[in-house]
Design a protein around this motif. Structure first.
Motif, short mmCIF file in Angstrom:
data_model
loop_
_atom_site.label_atom_id
_atom_site.label_comp_id
_atom_site.label_asym_id
_atom_site.label_seq_id
_atom_site.Cartn_x
_atom_site.Cartn_y
_atom_site.Cartn_z
N ALA A 3 -1.74 5.14 -2.24
CA ALA A 3 -2.06 5.58 -0.88
C ALA A 3 -3.56 5.82 -0.73
CB ALA A 3 -1.26 6.83 -0.52
N SER A 4 -4.16 6.46 -1.72
CA SER A 4 -5.61 6.72 -1.67
C SER A 4 -6.40 5.43 -1.71
CB SER A 4 -6.03 7.61 -2.85
OG SER A 4 -5.49 8.89 -2.69
N PRO A 48 -5.96 -2.45 5.97
CA PRO A 48 -4.74 -2.96 6.61
C PRO A 48 -4.05 -3.98 5.70
CG PRO A 48 -6.69 -3.95 7.61
CD PRO A 48 -7.18 -2.93 6.62
N GLY A 49 -2.76 -4.11 5.88
CA GLY A 49 -2.03 -5.13 5.13
C GLY A 49 -0.68 -4.65 4.64
N LEU A 66 2.96 3.37 3.40
CA LEU A 66 3.17 4.20 4.58
C LEU A 66 4.66 4.39 4.84
CD1 LEU A 66 1.82 5.71 6.90
CD2 LEU A 66 1.81 3.57 8.18
N ASP A 67 5.44 3.33 4.73
CA ASP A 67 6.89 3.43 4.92
C ASP A 67 7.53 4.36 3.89
OD1 ASP A 67 6.81 1.73 7.10
OD2 ASP A 67 7.52 -0.04 5.97
N ALA A 68 7.13 4.22 2.64
CA ALA A 68 7.70 5.05 1.58
C ALA A 68 7.36 6.53 1.79
CB ALA A 68 7.21 4.59 0.20
N SER A 104 8.66 12.08 3.78
CA SER A 104 8.38 13.17 4.72
C SER A 104 9.58 13.44 5.63
CB SER A 104 7.14 12.86 5.55
OG SER A 104 6.00 12.89 4.74
N ALA A 105 10.26 12.39 6.05
CA ALA A 105 11.46 12.56 6.88
C ALA A 105 12.56 13.25 6.09
CB ALA A 105 11.94 11.20 7.39
#
Length: 126
Positions: free
Chosen positions: A41-42, A48-49, A56-58, A63-64
């Motif tokens: 992530a960092s 982008p890509g 981001l999805d993971a 978080s959800a």
């Protein structure tokens, strides 16, 4: 859901076990590599890509999961009705990210203990 959290009582018990597993993975991982997802992530947060999208999805899924368990904890009266689950999820994830840096970069042997204490404090009726 993390393996140790399976079978745990929904809410704060399940979250505590999930974060414990994450902390153990960071602290005991091969070569103390920290959190793979946090590292990626960092590295890709400003690029982008498809790699950034997958990370981001993971992280959004995690978080959800955390926010849903916090909602369950509020419903079960483990946490006060006024609890802001999104804010608390942010704070819990912040502790995990700080732990990752302390474990990997600083090689702080106390980081796992400190992270667990911070998580426990956040989950006791904030």
């Amino acid at each position: 859901m993390p393996a140790r959290a399976v079978g745990a009582r929904p809410g704060t018990e399940r979250l505590t076990r999930a974060f414990d597993e994450w902390i153990d993975c960071m602290a005991e991982g091969e070569g103390h590599g920290g959190c793979f997802l946090g590292s990626v992530a960092s590295e890709f947060d400003g690029r982008p890509g498809p790699v950034r999208d997958a990370v981001l999805d993971a992280l959004a899924s995690w978080s959800a999961y955390v926010a849903a368990e916090l909602g369950t904890a509020v419903e079960a009266r483990e946490l006060p009705p006024r609890t802001d689950a999104e804010q608390l999820a942010f704070e819990l994830n912040g502790v995990a990210l700080a732990a990752s840096q302390s474990i990997q970069l600083h090689r702080d042997p106390q980081a796992p203990t400190r992270a667990r204490r911070a998580i426990a404090r956040l989950l006791i009726a904030p």
